[in-house]
Structures are given as C-alpha cells and as structure tokens.
Design a protein around this motif. Sequence first.
Motif, PDB file in Angstrom:
ATOM      1  N   PHE A   1      -5.575   6.382   5.955  1.00  0.00           N
ATOM      2  CA  PHE A   1      -4.595   5.604   6.536  1.00  0.00           C
ATOM      3  C   PHE A   1      -4.541   4.693   5.937  1.00  0.00           C
ATOM      4  O   PHE A   1      -5.269   3.221   6.730  1.00  0.00           O
ATOM      5  CB  PHE A   1      -5.600   5.612   7.610  1.00  0.00           C
ATOM      6  N   PRO A   2      -3.940   3.759   4.734  1.00  0.00           N
ATOM      7  CA  PRO A   2      -4.066   2.809   4.262  1.00  0.00           C
ATOM      8  C   PRO A   2      -2.958   1.848   4.600  1.00  0.00           C
ATOM      9  O   PRO A   2      -1.983   2.406   5.419  1.00  0.00           O
ATOM     10  CB  PRO A   2      -3.644   2.911   2.432  1.00  0.00           C
ATOM     11  N   THR A   3      -2.966   0.459   4.649  1.00  0.00           N
ATOM     12  CA  THR A   3      -1.814  -0.261   4.955  1.00  0.00           C
ATOM     13  C   THR A   3      -0.982   0.199   4.112  1.00  0.00           C
ATOM     14  O   THR A   3      -1.558   0.582   2.879  1.00  0.00           O
ATOM     15  CB  THR A   3      -2.693  -1.518   4.651  1.00  0.00           C
ATOM     16  N   GLU A   4       0.173   0.016   3.956  1.00  0.00           N
ATOM     17  CA  GLU A   4       1.206  -0.515   3.333  1.00  0.00           C
ATOM     18  C   GLU A   4       1.145  -0.988   1.759  1.00  0.00           C
ATOM     19  O   GLU A   4       1.448  -0.648   1.115  1.00  0.00           O
ATOM     20  CB  GLU A   4       2.692  -1.144   3.568  1.00  0.00           C
ATOM     21  N   ALA A   5       0.434  -2.315   1.994  1.00  0.00           N
ATOM     22  CA  ALA A   5      -0.012  -2.965   0.452  1.00  0.00           C
ATOM     23  C   ALA A   5      -1.320  -2.311  -0.192  1.00  0.00           C
ATOM     24  O   ALA A   5      -0.832  -2.016  -0.983  1.00  0.00           O
ATOM     25  CB  ALA A   5      -0.274  -4.303   1.266  1.00  0.00           C
ATOM     26  N   GLU A   6      -1.734  -1.667   0.846  1.00  0.00           N
ATOM     27  CA  GLU A   6      -2.621  -0.592   0.126  1.00  0.00           C
ATOM     28  C   GLU A   6      -2.474   0.497  -0.709  1.00  0.00           C
ATOM     29  O   GLU A   6      -2.465   1.513  -1.810  1.00  0.00           O
ATOM     30  CB  GLU A   6      -4.236  -0.629   0.791  1.00  0.00           C
ATOM     31  N   LEU A   7      -1.139   1.458   0.150  1.00  0.00           N
ATOM     32  CA  LEU A   7      -0.390   2.025  -0.427  1.00  0.00           C
ATOM     33  C   LEU A   7       0.135   1.814  -1.778  1.00  0.00           C
ATOM     34  O   LEU A   7       0.198   2.697  -2.903  1.00  0.00           O
ATOM     35  CB  LEU A   7       0.544   2.657   0.250  1.00  0.00           C
ATOM     36  N   HIS A   8       0.713   0.504  -2.014  1.00  0.00           N
ATOM     37  CA  HIS A   8       1.600  -0.310  -3.124  1.00  0.00           C
ATOM     38  C   HIS A   8       0.862   0.333  -4.086  1.00  0.00           C
ATOM     39  O   HIS A   8       1.198   0.350  -4.261  1.00  0.00           O
ATOM     40  CB  HIS A   8       2.298  -1.013  -2.930  1.00  0.00           C
ATOM     41  N   GLU A   9      -0.155  -0.562  -3.540  1.00  0.00           N
ATOM     42  CA  GLU A   9      -1.212  -0.401  -4.669  1.00  0.00           C
ATOM     43  C   GLU A   9      -1.774   0.510  -5.444  1.00  0.00           C
ATOM     44  O   GLU A   9      -2.609   1.211  -6.868  1.00  0.00           O
ATOM     45  CB  GLU A   9      -2.814  -0.947  -4.415  1.00  0.00           C
ATOM     46  N   LEU A  10      -2.069   1.496  -4.377  1.00  0.00           N
ATOM     47  CA  LEU A  10      -1.840   2.911  -5.128  1.00  0.00           C
ATOM     48  C   LEU A  10      -0.724   3.081  -6.457  1.00  0.00           C
ATOM     49  O   LEU A  10      -1.786   4.033  -7.043  1.00  0.00           O
ATOM     50  CB  LEU A  10      -2.588   4.122  -3.877  1.00  0.00           C
ATOM     51  N   LEU A  11       0.025   3.387  -5.456  1.00  0.00           N
ATOM     52  CA  LEU A  11       0.843   3.561  -6.639  1.00  0.00           C
ATOM     53  C   LEU A  11       1.767   3.155  -7.730  1.00  0.00           C
ATOM     54  O   LEU A  11       1.293   3.573  -8.974  1.00  0.00           O
ATOM     55  CB  LEU A  11       2.278   3.946  -5.538  1.00  0.00           C
ATOM     56  N   ALA A  12       0.691   1.952  -7.523  1.00  0.00           N
ATOM     57  CA  ALA A  12       0.929   0.652  -8.843  1.00  0.00           C
ATOM     58  C   ALA A  12       0.067   1.853  -9.713  1.00  0.00           C
ATOM     59  O   ALA A  12       0.337   1.609 -11.004  1.00  0.00           O
ATOM     60  CB  ALA A  12       0.685  -0.298  -8.957  1.00  0.00           C
ATOM     61  N   LYS A  13      -1.022   2.298  -9.570  1.00  0.00           N
ATOM     62  CA  LYS A  13      -2.265   3.033 -10.759  1.00  0.00           C
ATOM     63  C   LYS A  13      -1.818   3.868 -10.740  1.00  0.00           C
ATOM     64  O   LYS A  13      -1.994   4.939 -12.055  1.00  0.00           O
ATOM     65  CB  LYS A  13      -3.847   3.245  -9.418  1.00  0.00           C
ATOM     66  N   VAL A  14      -0.505   4.652 -10.605  1.00  0.00           N
ATOM     67  CA  VAL A  14      -0.303   6.073 -10.784  1.00  0.00           C
ATOM     68  C   VAL A  14       0.873   5.884 -11.837  1.00  0.00           C
ATOM     69  O   VAL A  14       2.115   6.738 -12.021  1.00  0.00           O
ATOM     70  CB  VAL A  14      -0.643   7.083  -9.500  1.00  0.00           C
ATOM     71  N   GLU A  15       1.163   4.807 -10.978  1.00  0.00           N
ATOM     72  CA  GLU A  15       2.761   4.617 -11.007  1.00  0.00           C
ATOM     73  C   GLU A  15       3.627   5.123 -12.924  1.00  0.00           C
ATOM     74  O   GLU A  15       3.099   4.045 -13.886  1.00  0.00           O
ATOM     75  CB  GLU A  15       4.037   3.396 -10.669  1.00  0.00           C
ATOM     76  N   GLU A  16       4.455   5.085 -13.334  1.00  0.00           N
ATOM     77  CA  GLU A  16       4.722   5.705 -15.147  1.00  0.00           C
ATOM     78  C   GLU A  16       5.003   4.059 -15.202  1.00  0.00           C
ATOM     79  O   GLU A  16       5.206   3.270 -14.453  1.00  0.00           O
ATOM     80  CB  GLU A  16       6.287   6.919 -15.305  1.00  0.00           C
ATOM     81  N   GLU A  17       5.414   3.834 -16.812  1.00  0.00           N
ATOM     82  CA  GLU A  17       5.622   2.577 -17.078  1.00  0.00           C
ATOM     83  C   GLU A  17       6.885   2.489 -16.441  1.00  0.00           C
ATOM     84  O   GLU A  17       6.643   0.890 -16.825  1.00  0.00           O
ATOM     85  CB  GLU A  17       5.415   2.576 -18.622  1.00  0.00           C
ATOM     86  N   GLU A  18       8.667   3.004 -16.958  1.00  0.00           N
ATOM     87  CA  GLU A  18       9.444   2.882 -16.272  1.00  0.00           C
ATOM     88  C   GLU A  18       9.343   3.955 -15.161  1.00  0.00           C
ATOM     89  O   GLU A  18       8.844   4.967 -15.347  1.00  0.00           O
ATOM     90  CB  GLU A  18       9.967   3.969 -17.264  1.00  0.00           C
ATOM     91  N   PRO A  19       9.531   3.266 -14.303  1.00  0.00           N
ATOM     92  CA  PRO A  19       9.390   2.994 -12.486  1.00  0.00           C
ATOM     93  C   PRO A  19      10.305   4.518 -12.554  1.00  0.00           C
ATOM     94  O   PRO A  19      11.559   4.551 -12.911  1.00  0.00           O
ATOM     95  CB  PRO A  19       9.323   2.322 -11.929  1.00  0.00           C
ATOM     96  N   THR A  20      10.394   5.825 -11.509  1.00  0.00           N
ATOM     97  CA  THR A  20      11.434   6.612 -11.554  1.00  0.00           C
ATOM     98  C   THR A  20      10.963   6.947  -9.617  1.00  0.00           C
ATOM     99  O   THR A  20      12.149   7.531  -9.799  1.00  0.00           O
ATOM    100  CB  THR A  20      10.936   8.158 -12.569  1.00  0.00           C
ATOM    101  N   GLY A  21      10.339   6.103  -9.141  1.00  0.00           N
ATOM    102  CA  GLY A  21      10.082   6.792  -8.103  1.00  0.00           C
ATOM    103  C   GLY A  21       9.564   7.586  -8.027  1.00  0.00           C
ATOM    104  O   GLY A  21       8.830   8.680  -6.969  1.00  0.00           O
ATOM    105  N   TYR A  22       8.635   8.757  -9.016  1.00  0.00           N
ATOM    106  CA  TYR A  22       7.975   9.999  -8.412  1.00  0.00           C
ATOM    107  C   TYR A  22       6.565   9.653  -9.480  1.00  0.00           C
ATOM    108  O   TYR A  22       6.528   8.770 -10.209  1.00  0.00           O
ATOM    109  CB  TYR A  22       8.669  10.815  -9.413  1.00  0.00           C
TER     110      TYR A  22
END
Length: 141
Positions: free
Chosen positions: A23-44
């Motif tokens: 149960f990450p906070t919203e900020a922690e979830l955004h950090e997690l997403l930043a680690k796996v996000e593509e260089e060109e953000p697609t939302g996926y």
Amino acid sequence: ITDTDVLLSFREIGSIVRSLGCFPTEAELHELLAKVEEEEPTGYVHLEKFLPVMTKVLLDRSYRPIPEDVLLHAFEALDENKSGYITKEELVKHMTEEGEPFTEEEMEEMLSSALDPETKAVHYRDYISMMVVDATDDLPQ
C-alpha cells in the motif's frame, strides 16, 4: 504473445500493487511508475519492465500494509450513524467522488469482495479482517 506485447496501464499498476498486499502512498506509486516508464511517456508500462521492479519491491518489503486501526478509523469516519456498516451507495459516492476517484472497474472489484450479498452493505470490520495482511504471513526471510 510475449512479455514485450503485454502492456499495463498506469491505472492498473496501482491495483496490481495493492492486490499484492502493498500500500504505497501516491508519491511512492509515482516513484515506482517513474522507474518503469518509457522514455516517451505513453501511460502504459511493458510487463517485462514492471516484473523485476515489482519483485524487488516485494522482496525488500518496500511498502508496509496499512495498519488495521487506520483502516477501521477511515471506515468509521464514513459511518455517520455508527452502525458498523456503510451502504453500497455511500461507499460508491465516497470512492468515486472524493480524493482520487476509483474507476468503475476498481469500484466493481472492491464491491465484489466488500459487499455483503444479503444486506447489500459493507460490514467494514469483516471486510478489514479480510484485507489485513498478518505480519506472520510475510514472505520468507
């Protein structure tokens, strides 16, 4: 289909992480997403990129479960009549109109496990006991 063909939406990531007892906070979830996000953000996110990051999160126990008393306090705050339950309509209203709203799919998923089929209400003490992860059930050391 290969792992590279499987895409997860950012919205799904939060549900997946929570379904694994994290149960990450919203900020922690955004950090997690930043680690796996593509260089060109697609939302996926590609599944093959997400799996190793999520495995590390689980092994490191990065996100602790929400304590039972915090969950209970949150439901009690919604239970204005102090009846021990909230109606389906009340829950849907709070979860879809306030804070970061649940999607219809997320709401259906929650209701499928939270709603008492006979009373059509959420008896939140029972629901919390289903949700709470016992510390003794943690991953092996």
